[in-house]
Design an enzyme around this catalytic site. Structure first.
Site, PDB file in Angstrom:
ATOM      1  N   HIS A 179     -53.543  14.106 -34.041  1.00 61.63           N
ATOM      2  CA  HIS A 179     -53.659  13.252 -32.853  1.00 61.63           C
ATOM      3  C   HIS A 179     -54.029  14.166 -31.679  1.00 61.63           C
ATOM      4  O   HIS A 179     -53.655  15.344 -31.676  1.00 61.63           O
ATOM      5  CB  HIS A 179     -52.291  12.609 -32.633  1.00 61.63           C
ATOM      6  CG  HIS A 179     -52.213  11.581 -31.562  1.00 61.63           C
ATOM      7  ND1 HIS A 179     -52.108  11.895 -30.228  1.00 61.63           N
ATOM      8  CD2 HIS A 179     -52.187  10.229 -31.624  1.00 61.63           C
ATOM      9  CE1 HIS A 179     -52.026  10.776 -29.518  1.00 61.63           C
ATOM     10  NE2 HIS A 179     -52.072   9.751 -30.335  1.00 61.63           N
ATOM     11  N   ASP A 205     -45.345  17.291 -35.987  1.00 64.26           N
ATOM     12  CA  ASP A 205     -45.497  16.083 -35.189  1.00 64.26           C
ATOM     13  C   ASP A 205     -45.016  14.915 -36.057  1.00 64.26           C
ATOM     14  O   ASP A 205     -45.705  14.483 -36.977  1.00 64.26           O
ATOM     15  CB  ASP A 205     -46.973  15.933 -34.799  1.00 64.26           C
ATOM     16  CG  ASP A 205     -47.302  14.564 -34.215  1.00 64.26           C
ATOM     17  OD1 ASP A 205     -46.421  13.671 -34.211  1.00 64.26           O
ATOM     18  OD2 ASP A 205     -48.452  14.387 -33.776  1.00 64.26           O
ATOM     19  N   GLN A 253     -45.330   9.518 -36.466  1.00 63.70           N
ATOM     20  CA  GLN A 253     -45.534   8.404 -37.407  1.00 63.70           C
ATOM     21  C   GLN A 253     -44.573   8.452 -38.582  1.00 63.70           C
ATOM     22  O   GLN A 253     -44.452   7.475 -39.316  1.00 63.70           O
ATOM     23  CB  GLN A 253     -46.969   8.426 -37.956  1.00 63.70           C
ATOM     24  CG  GLN A 253     -48.025   8.142 -36.933  1.00 63.70           C
ATOM     25  CD  GLN A 253     -47.988   6.708 -36.409  1.00 63.70           C
ATOM     26  OE1 GLN A 253     -47.519   5.789 -37.078  1.00 63.70           O
ATOM     27  NE2 GLN A 253     -48.479   6.518 -35.200  1.00 63.70           N
ATOM     28  N   LYS A 277     -41.891   4.268 -31.605  1.00 63.88           N
ATOM     29  CA  LYS A 277     -42.481   4.013 -32.931  1.00 63.88           C
ATOM     30  C   LYS A 277     -41.383   3.755 -33.960  1.00 63.88           C
ATOM     31  O   LYS A 277     -41.660   3.586 -35.151  1.00 63.88           O
ATOM     32  CB  LYS A 277     -43.332   5.199 -33.368  1.00 63.88           C
ATOM     33  CG  LYS A 277     -44.357   5.588 -32.304  1.00 63.88           C
ATOM     34  CD  LYS A 277     -45.674   5.957 -32.869  1.00 63.88           C
ATOM     35  CE  LYS A 277     -46.554   6.596 -31.824  1.00 63.88           C
ATOM     36  NZ  LYS A 277     -47.859   5.950 -31.727  1.00 63.88           N
ATOM     37  N   CYS A 300     -57.091   8.067 -31.048  1.00 71.15           N
ATOM     38  CA  CYS A 300     -56.741   9.396 -30.483  1.00 71.15           C
ATOM     39  C   CYS A 300     -56.910  10.500 -31.507  1.00 71.15           C
ATOM     40  O   CYS A 300     -56.165  11.500 -31.499  1.00 71.15           O
ATOM     41  CB  CYS A 300     -55.326   9.415 -29.909  1.00 71.15           C
ATOM     42  SG  CYS A 300     -55.100   8.313 -28.530  1.00 71.15           S
TER      43      CYS A 300
HETATM   44  N1  PMP Z   1     -48.849  12.057 -32.826  1.00 72.84           N
HETATM   45  C1  PMP Z   1     -49.105  11.010 -33.575  1.00 72.84           C
HETATM   46  C2  PMP Z   1     -49.393  11.192 -35.031  1.00 72.84           C
HETATM   47  C3  PMP Z   1     -49.094   9.727 -33.013  1.00 72.84           C
HETATM   48  O1  PMP Z   1     -49.353   8.662 -33.772  1.00 72.84           O
HETATM   49  C4  PMP Z   1     -48.816   9.591 -31.633  1.00 72.84           C
HETATM   50  C5  PMP Z   1     -48.805   8.223 -30.974  1.00 72.84           C
HETATM   51  N2  PMP Z   1     -49.929   7.445 -31.276  1.00 72.84           N
HETATM   52  C6  PMP Z   1     -48.535  10.726 -30.901  1.00 72.84           C
HETATM   53  C7  PMP Z   1     -48.558  11.944 -31.527  1.00 72.84           C
HETATM   54  C8  PMP Z   1     -48.202  10.663 -29.458  1.00 72.84           C
HETATM   55  O2  PMP Z   1     -47.012   9.974 -29.275  1.00 72.84           O
HETATM   56  P1  PMP Z   1     -46.610   9.466 -27.840  1.00 72.84           P
HETATM   57  O3  PMP Z   1     -47.798   8.749 -27.291  1.00 72.84           O
HETATM   58  O4  PMP Z   1     -45.446   8.564 -28.088  1.00 72.84           O
HETATM   59  O5  PMP Z   1     -46.248  10.658 -27.029  1.00 72.84           O
END
Ligand code: PMP
Length: 407
Positions: free
Chosen positions: A124, A201, A204, A227, A365
């Site tokens: 991401h 990270d 998910q 999430k 993203c």
């Molecule tokens: N990493 C991953 C794999 C994600 O799916 C997301 C959220 N889409 C993020 C990081 C970022 O998370 P947040 O927007 O809650 O900070």
């Protein structure tokens, strides 16, 4: 495995009764954010309605109650990822904030010119950009693990990339764009053989998989509560105590200090050293209720049910001519990314929305990952514990309709 009572689960989520464009809402955008059960909504109202107060310094009743609830949530998060101490749980705004914390403190203090950081093609943007910023500032080198056609990491390439120069490996546990579950235990163990630290990270992963940071032996683990059926604006960074102790704070202000004079300031202990200012108390407090909710259903039961939904939807999509699923990893969670011949992903999203079906379209993203597959974006349906086979049927018939109209 016990069978979950999905009707009862659905009754816990008031938003699922919404009507969108004259149709019952079918919410299939859970990888972006999950909906919140009434236990979490009640916890927020309960906090603001009965014991809203600033924490830690107060001596009055409400402040003590708010502080206890806030710290209870930290313990709930500790247990949720099986950290050995709640001091190793730093409250943050979420995964992005947690990763930036590591980049700004660990990265800026311990990485220098020529040091290498390894990430993967599946990342991401929040696990790419903070490292690019660090590389620019410190002269570090960013290396990227490739993925195969199925959307799985090339572990042989990873092995080759590791060297004495590798100082940090930062990879996603579960891909938000494709659903791939990465072999993080292997990634962590291999990184440790060259002395590199590892950040995972977990944005998910936390809602689908059991997380045990001690068994994994990761150095950092980042996640977001929104999430995991919890509120937005709250998440955590798990870090090994020895590392967190060695890292300097990076935001200065109240709460993070022991003593301040104009000559010299000393910093607070863990975890407060990294929590400057009044934190997001309400959402932290409500987080415990989200985690209790997940624990009560049982993650293995949630995962088993979601896997049934995934298998059913994968099969049904295979029967739509011209539809191709992107990312067919052997190990994956309930995320289905797909493209349809001659139809733009955005049009798919708009036409499904007209039928009350919420999916995500675009690059998720993960622009470099999309580029790897030669795509500008995909359509993505992602399932949570409250979704049903009937909702997947609605998605499939919606996609047939899209095809009739635009195909
Ligand atoms: N990493 C991953 C794999 C994600 O799916 C997301 C959220 N889409 C993020 C990081 C970022 O998370 P947040 O927007 O809650 O900070």
């Amino acid at each position: 495995l016990k069978t979950l009572d999905i009707t009862a689960v659905r009754n816990d989520f008031p938003i699922l009764n919404e009507v969108v464009n004259g149709k019952p809402l079918v919410y299939l955008d859970n990888a972006a954010t999950t909906q919140k059960p009434k236990q979490v909504l009640d916890a927020l109202a309960g906090y603001y309605g009965h014991y809203n107060a600033n924490i830690h310094r107060g001596i009055h009743h409400l402040a003590e109650k708010a502080t206890a609830a806030f710290e209870d949530s930290r313990k709930a998060m500790q247990q949720f990822v099986n950290a050995s101490s709640s001091d190793e749980i730093i409250f943050t705004y979420g995964t992005t904030d947690s990763i930036n914390l590591v980049a700004q403190t660990f990265g800026r203090s311990f990485l220098g010119k020529g040091d290498e950081i390894i990430i993967s093609t599946l990342e991401h943007h929040s696990n790419i950009v903070p490292w690019q910023m660090l590389c620019e500032e410190k002269g570090c080198i960013l290396k990227v693990i490739p993925v195969n056609e199925e959307g799985e990491l090339d572990m042989a390439a990873y092995q080759q990339m590791l060297s004495e120069n590798t100082k940090l490996v930062s990879v996603v546990h579960v891909s938000n764009a494709l659903g791939t579950i990465n072999p993080i235990k292997q990634i962590i163990d291999q990184a440790h053989t060259v002395g590199a630290k590892v950040l995972i990270d977990g944005a998910q992963a936390c809602s689908h998989l059991e997380i045990d940071v001690q068994a994994l032996d990761c150095d950092f683990y980042a996640f977001s509560m929104h999430k995991i059926y919890g509120p937005t604006g709250i998440g955590a960074l798990y870090g090994k105590r020895s590392l967190l102790e060695a890292m300097p704070p990076y935001r200065g202000g109240g709460e993070m200090i022991k003593e301040v004079t104009f000559e010299k300031t000393t910093y607070n202990e863990l975890p407060y050293k990294f929590e400057a200012g009044t934190p997001n108390i309400a959402d932290a407090v409500a987080s415990k209720f989200a985690l209790d909710y997940v624990n009560q259903l049982g993650k293995e039961h949630i995962a088993a049910y979601e896997n049934e939904l995934l298998a059913y939807a994968t099969q049904a999509m295979a029967d739509i001519p011209g539809l191709r699923i992107v990312g067919q990893a052997k190990q994956k969670v309930s995320v289905l990314s797909f493209v349809m011949d001659g139809i733009h992903h955005q049009d798919i999203g708009v036409l499904l929305d007209q039928q009350g079906i919420a999916i995500r379209t675009g690059h998720h993203c993960t622009q470099p990952l999309m580029q790897r597959f030669g795509l500008s974006g995909t359509s993505r349906a992602s399932f949570a514990v409250y979704n049903t086979i009937e909702e997947i049927d609605a998605l499939i018939s919606g996609l047939h309709k899209v095809k009739r109209m635009l195909g």
